[in-house]
Design a protein around this motif. Structure first.
Motif, mmCIF file in Angstrom:
data_model
loop_
_atom_site.group_PDB
_atom_site.id
_atom_site.type_symbol
_atom_site.label_atom_id
_atom_site.label_comp_id
_atom_site.label_asym_id
_atom_site.label_seq_id
_atom_site.Cartn_x
_atom_site.Cartn_y
_atom_site.Cartn_z
ATOM 1 N N VAL A 389 1.015 -1.173 -0.007
ATOM 2 C CA VAL A 389 0.013 -0.005 -0.057
ATOM 3 C C VAL A 389 0.844 1.497 0.448
ATOM 4 N N LYS A 390 0.296 2.611 -0.858
ATOM 5 C CA LYS A 390 0.769 3.329 -0.322
ATOM 6 C C LYS A 390 0.382 4.151 1.108
ATOM 7 N N VAL A 391 1.869 4.895 1.695
ATOM 8 C CA VAL A 391 1.062 5.394 2.911
ATOM 9 C C VAL A 391 1.809 6.609 3.400
ATOM 10 N N PHE A 392 0.723 7.168 4.042
ATOM 11 C CA PHE A 392 0.792 8.423 3.636
ATOM 12 C C PHE A 392 0.755 9.079 5.338
ATOM 13 N N ALA A 393 2.517 9.944 6.144
ATOM 14 C CA ALA A 393 1.840 9.965 7.384
ATOM 15 C C ALA A 393 0.999 11.147 7.599
ATOM 16 N N TRP A 394 0.198 10.788 8.660
ATOM 17 C CA TRP A 394 -0.532 11.347 9.670
ATOM 18 C C TRP A 394 -0.408 11.938 10.523
ATOM 19 N N LEU A 395 -0.427 13.652 10.283
ATOM 20 C CA LEU A 395 -0.099 14.288 11.679
ATOM 21 C C LEU A 395 -0.551 15.012 11.880
ATOM 22 N N PRO A 396 -0.432 15.797 13.218
ATOM 23 C CA PRO A 396 -1.012 17.138 13.438
ATOM 24 C C PRO A 396 -1.178 18.423 12.338
ATOM 25 N N VAL A 397 -1.402 19.246 12.716
ATOM 26 C CA VAL A 397 -1.108 20.781 11.981
ATOM 27 C C VAL A 397 -0.571 22.026 13.060
ATOM 28 N N LEU A 398 -1.423 21.598 13.903
ATOM 29 C CA LEU A 398 -0.412 22.811 15.698
ATOM 30 C C LEU A 398 -1.040 21.820 16.420
ATOM 31 N N GLY A 399 -2.131 20.705 16.921
ATOM 32 C CA GLY A 399 -1.910 20.141 18.016
ATOM 33 C C GLY A 399 -0.764 19.736 18.727
ATOM 34 N N TYR A 400 0.183 20.252 18.719
ATOM 35 C CA TYR A 400 2.045 20.224 19.690
ATOM 36 C C TYR A 400 2.022 19.916 21.076
ATOM 37 N N GLU A 401 1.344 19.153 22.218
ATOM 38 C CA GLU A 401 1.962 19.277 23.996
ATOM 39 C C GLU A 401 3.546 19.632 23.655
ATOM 40 N N LEU A 402 3.892 20.439 23.778
ATOM 41 C CA LEU A 402 5.496 20.416 23.700
ATOM 42 C C LEU A 402 6.156 20.608 25.406
ATOM 43 N N PRO A 403 7.195 19.518 25.140
ATOM 44 C CA PRO A 403 7.429 19.091 27.023
ATOM 45 C C PRO A 403 7.762 20.604 28.017
ATOM 46 N N ASP A 404 7.783 21.422 27.697
ATOM 47 C CA ASP A 404 8.254 22.512 28.368
ATOM 48 C C ASP A 404 6.902 23.391 28.147
ATOM 49 N N ALA A 405 6.498 23.918 29.764
ATOM 50 C CA ALA A 405 5.351 24.504 29.793
ATOM 51 C C ALA A 405 5.214 25.600 29.684
ATOM 52 N N ARG A 406 6.441 26.000 29.982
ATOM 53 C CA ARG A 406 6.441 27.967 29.794
ATOM 54 C C ARG A 406 6.320 27.779 28.706
ATOM 55 N N LEU A 407 7.715 27.314 27.627
ATOM 56 C CA LEU A 407 6.583 27.457 25.513
ATOM 57 C C LEU A 407 5.706 27.167 25.449
ATOM 58 N N ARG A 408 5.815 26.229 25.968
ATOM 59 C CA ARG A 408 3.705 25.522 25.416
ATOM 60 C C ARG A 408 2.849 26.484 25.876
ATOM 61 N N GLY A 409 2.701 27.116 26.805
ATOM 62 C CA GLY A 409 2.033 27.861 27.411
ATOM 63 C C GLY A 409 2.066 29.562 26.534
ATOM 64 N N SER A 410 2.871 29.240 26.223
ATOM 65 C CA SER A 410 3.189 31.365 25.628
ATOM 66 C C SER A 410 3.516 30.757 23.876
ATOM 67 N N LEU A 411 3.004 29.757 23.392
ATOM 68 C CA LEU A 411 2.497 29.384 22.484
ATOM 69 C C LEU A 411 1.374 28.844 21.912
ATOM 70 N N ALA A 412 0.543 28.791 23.232
ATOM 71 C CA ALA A 412 -0.741 28.137 22.761
ATOM 72 C C ALA A 412 -1.850 29.288 22.245
ATOM 73 N N ILE A 413 -3.406 28.607 21.052
ATOM 74 C CA ILE A 413 -3.728 29.615 21.221
ATOM 75 C C ILE A 413 -4.965 29.403 22.579
ATOM 76 N N GLU A 414 -5.450 30.617 23.102
ATOM 77 C CA GLU A 414 -6.472 30.273 24.457
ATOM 78 C C GLU A 414 -8.189 30.254 23.972
ATOM 79 N N SER A 415 -8.158 29.427 24.339
ATOM 80 C CA SER A 415 -10.126 28.758 24.039
ATOM 81 C C SER A 415 -10.700 29.003 24.908
ATOM 82 N N SER A 416 -12.017 29.961 24.200
ATOM 83 C CA SER A 416 -13.213 30.236 25.541
ATOM 84 C C SER A 416 -13.454 28.572 25.528
ATOM 85 N N ASN A 417 -13.378 27.702 25.046
ATOM 86 C CA ASN A 417 -13.785 26.458 25.477
ATOM 87 C C ASN A 417 -12.830 24.930 25.446
#
Length: 632
Positions: A389-417
C-alpha cells in the motif's frame, strides 16, 4: 468592398492564421509530452507470467514493444533531445519516447542493443559502476539468484554501445543499489535516502555524515564513467527511485542535472526547465513481462479514474511497552491490511494516548517532542513492502503539547472552550518553526508517499483576533498556506509528496460555518491532492444517518471537480456509545455512496487488534481489488 480592401482583409486573415499556427507550434514546443519507459533485464528464457525476476522482459515482448510504439506514432528520442528541449533549443516531437535500462545488465548488450540498432531507437543505460567488470570472485544478490560478472556489462561493451551513437551511459550510483539499516528494529531501506542506524553506538547518521556518504558515492561513479568512457555522465538514475532534493543537489554539482524516478509515466518538457534541473522525471516501470496488450493498457488508461481506498490507522494500537507484544501487534496489522487490500493507509505518526486529538509524543526521532517509540519508519516500510500500500503520514498541524510548560503556554491558542483540542498559534514565528521542524524530522527519518493533515487545523472566529486575518476566507487561506509550508518542509527529504487534509462536514453542509472552522471545501480542493471529508453522521449527532450522508454527497457535488478530489471518510465506531457501526450498515453506506458517484473512500478507525470491522466485511467494503473476496 473594393479589391484593395478585399486583398488587405485577406492578407490580414492569412497573417492571423500564420500567427495562430506559430503560437500552436510554439505551445507544443514549449510543453511537449515525454513518455519514459524503464526496462531492466531482457532475456529469452522468461516465463510468460510469474517469472522469478518480475522486472525481466522477454526478447520477443521487447521487440513487440518497439514495433507497437513505432506503429502507433511514438517517436524515439535520446537524452540529448530531452535536454535540448528543456533549454528551448529544439522541440521534442509529438509522442516522444525515451527508453531507459537500469542496473547495467549484460542482456542490454546481448539482447536489447541489436534490436535498438534494428529499430533505430536510442536509449539511456544506467550502470552501477561497482558492478561493471565485476571480478570473478564477487557475486551480487540480485533477487531471484546470485549474479556474477557474466550477468553484468563490461566497460568494453559500454564503449561499443556508446560508439554507436544510440546509447548514452548514466550513473545508477557506485554502490547504493542496496538497503541499509534504517532503525533499531533492523529494517533495511534504500541506501540513497536512509540515515543509517548504528546499533552498537545506538545512533543515526547525522545529516552531514549522510550527505558526505552520498557525495562520495556519486563522485566515485561519475569519475569512473569519465575515466572509462571519456565523459562525465549527465544523468543520475536513483536506485529504487529513492531520492530527495538534497541528493539531487549533489548530483547537480557533479554535472548530473537529469534524474529519474518511477512515479507516473510521462511529463511535459518545457523550455526553461533545465535551468532548475530536470529532476524526478517520471518513468513507466515495466514488470511481469508485459505483452503489447499490457503495454497498450498502461499507456491508454486514465490514472485519474482510479479510486482511493484508505484505512486510517492508529499507531497507538501497535505500540506496546512489551517489545514482543508490539511485534505481534505489527504482524496483525500487516496481515489485516494485506488481506483487506486497500491501496492507501493513513498512518498515525504521533502518540495520543489520552485521545484528546493533540500529540503528546511522536513515533519518530525529532527535535521537539518526546519519542514514545522509534516505530513509524518500521511500520510504514512494512506496510509498503509486505502489504503493498501507499503510506501517508498522519500528523497534527497545530496540536503539539510541547514538554516545556512555559514554551507551551506562550505559544498556545487560548480557547474559550476547555474541551477544545490544544493547538499552537500558527501566527507566532516560533510555533511555525517548531512545527515545520517536526515535519522535516519525520521526512528525514521515514519513507512515506504523502501527508494527511489532521482535523486539528481549525481556527474559531473568536480566537487570535489580534493576529489572525479578519475574514473567514482569509483565515482559511492562512491555514492552507501554513500546511503547504509544512509539506515543503517535509519535501526537503521526501519529494513529490501527495497531500490530504481532513475537513469537517459542517463547512460543507453549512457554508457559513467557515467562520467557526476556517475550512472550506473548494479552497481545500484547490490546494491539496485530496480532501478527506469526515462523512460521520453519528459524530454529528444525526438521527437519520443515511439521509445525512445523501445530503452531504449532494452538497459536495455542487463544487466543480469534487469527484476527483474528495475522499468520503466514514466512521466505523459510534463514539457516543462506544459501539461499532454494524458491518452490514457500513457496507450499505459504501454501496450507496458508490452508486452516487463517490470515487474515493476511507474509514476510521480500523481496529486490527479486535478485528473491527470484521475482516471479511472490510474486504468486501473497502478493498481496492477488483475481486476482493477470498479465492476458493
Amino acid at each position: 468592398m473594393s479589391r484593395t480592401d478585399m486583398k488587405r482583409t485577406l492578407v490580414l486573415a492569412l497573417c492571423a492564421l500564420a500567427l495562430l499556427a506559430a503560437t500552436l507550434v510554439s505551445g507544443r514546443a514549449g510543453a511537449a509530452e515525454l513518455l519514459i519507459i524503464s526496462y531492466h533485464d531482457i532475456r529469452d528464457d522468461i516465463a510468460r507470467k510469474g517469472d522469478p525476476d518480475q522486472y525481466a522482459v522477454s526478447t520477443q515482448n521487447f521487440a513487440a514493444h518497439l514495433d507497437w510504439l513505432a506503429g502507433h506514432g511514438y517517436r524515439p528520442v535520446a537524452l540529448d533531445d530531452v535536454i535540448a528541449a528543456s533549454r528551448g533549443e529544439r522541440p521534442l516531437p509529438d509522442k516522444a519516447v525515451l527508453l531507459t535500462f537500469d542496473d547495467g545488465l549484460r542482456s542490454v548488450h546481448t539482447h536489447a542493443f541489436p534490436l535498438l540498432r534494428a529499430y533505430g531507437y536510442p536509449a539511456l543505460v544506467a550502470v552501477v559502476t561497482d558492478w561493471v567488470d565485476l571480478p570473478p570472485h564477487r557475486q551480487i544478490d540480485y533477487g531471484p539468484r546470485m549474479f556474477t560478472g557474466d550477468d553484468f556489462l563490461t566497460w568494453d561493451q559500454l564503449r561499443e554501445m556508446q560508439a554507436s551513437g544510440l546509447v548514452e551511459v548514466a550513473s545508477h550510483s557506485h554502490d547504493l543499489h542496496h538497503g541499509v539499516n534504517a532503525n533499531p528494529q533492523g529494517n533495511s531501506t534504500p541506501a540513497a535516502v536512509t540515515r543509517i542506524f548504528d546499533p552498537e553506538r545506538q545512533r543515526y547518521e547525522s545529516e552531514a555524515e549522510y550527505l558526505a556518504r552520498i557525495r562520495d558515492d556519486l563522485s566515485t561513479s561519475a569519475s569512473l564513467i569519465e575515466r572509462e568512457l571519456g565523459h562525465r555522465p549527465r544523468a543520475m538514475v536513483w536506485p529504487y527511485a529513492a531520492y530527495n532534493s538534497q541528493v539531487n543537489a549533489i548530483a547537480d554539482a557533479l554535472g548530473m542535472t537529469v534524474t529519474f524516478d518511477l512515479e507516473g509515466r510521462s511529463q511535459a518538457i518545457t523550455a526553461g526547465m533545465h535551468g532548475n534541473g530536470l529532476h524526478g522525471l517520471a518513468r513507466l516501470l515495466l514488470f511481469d513481462n508485459p505483452g503489447i496488450d499490457d503495454l497498450a493498457y498502461e499507456l491508454r488508461h486514465d490514472e485519474q479514474l482510479e479510486g482511493m481506498r484508505a484505512l486510517q490507522i492508529d499507531l497507538d494500537y501497535v505500540y506496546d511497552a512489551d517489545a514482543a507484544q508490539m511485534e505481534r501487534n505489527l504482524d496483525a496489522l500487516i496481515e489485516r491490511v494485506k488481506q483487506i487490500g486497500p491501496n492507501h493507509v493513513f498512518l498515525q505518526a504521533f502518540a495520543d494516548p489520552d485521545g484528546n486529538g493533540s500529540a503528546d509524543a511522536l513515533y519518530f526521532p525529532n527535535r521537539h517532542l518526546p519519542l514514545r517509540a522509534d516505530l513509524f519508519n518500521r511500520v510504514a516500510w512494512q506496510l509498503r513492502t509486505r502489504a503493498g500500500v501507499k503510506v501517508f503520514a498522519w500528523l497534527p498541524v497545530l496540536g503539539y503539547e510541547l514538554p516545556d510548560a512555559r514554551l507551551r503556554g506562550s505559544l498556545a491558542i487560548e480557547s474559550s472552550n476547555p474541551a477544545e483540542t490544544f493547538r499552537l498559534d500558527p501566527f507566532q514565528p516560533e510555533a511555525r518553526r517548531i512545527i515545520a521542524e517536526v515535519y522535516e524530522d519525520l521526512a528525514a527519518s521515514s519513507y512515506f508517499e504523502g501527508l494527511l493533515f489532521h482535523d486539528d487545523a481549525l481556527l474559531r472566529e473568536d480566537e487570535l483576533a489580534d493576529a489572525a486575518p479578519s475574514t473567514p476566507a482569509a483565515r482559511t487561506q492562512a491555514l492552507i498556506d501554513f500546511t503547504l509550508e509544512l509539506r515543503d518542509a517535509a519535501g526537503k527529504w521526501r519529494p513529490k509528496l501527495q497531500t490530504v487534509r481532513n475537513l469537517f462536514a459542517a463547512p460543507v453542509l453549512q457554508p457559513e460555518s467557515e467562520a467557526w472552522f476556517a475550512q472550506r471545501l473548494d479552497a481545500f480542493n484547490a490546494a491539496y491532492d485530496y480532501t478527506a471529508v469526515m462523512a460521520m453522521p453519528w459524530m454529528e449527532g444525526s438521527a437519520r444517518p443515511q439521509a445525512w450522508l445523501d445530503r452531504l454527497v449532494k452538497e459536495v457535488w455542487r463544487h466543480p471537480g469534487a469527484p476527483e478530489r474528495t475522499v468520503f471518510e466514514l466512521q466505523t465506531v459510534d463514539w457516543n456509545t462506544g459501539r461499532p457501526i454494524p458491518a452490514d450498515l457500513l457496507k450499505a453506506q459504501v454501496r450507496r455512496l458508490q452508486a452516487q458517484g463517490v470515487r474515493h473512500l476511507a474509514w476510521y478507525p480500523d481496529n486490527f487488534i479486535d478485528d473491527v470491522p470484521p475482516m471479511s466485511d472490510a474486504r468486501e467494503a473497502i478493498s481496492a481489488r477488483s475481486f476482493p473476496y477470498l479465492e476458493p
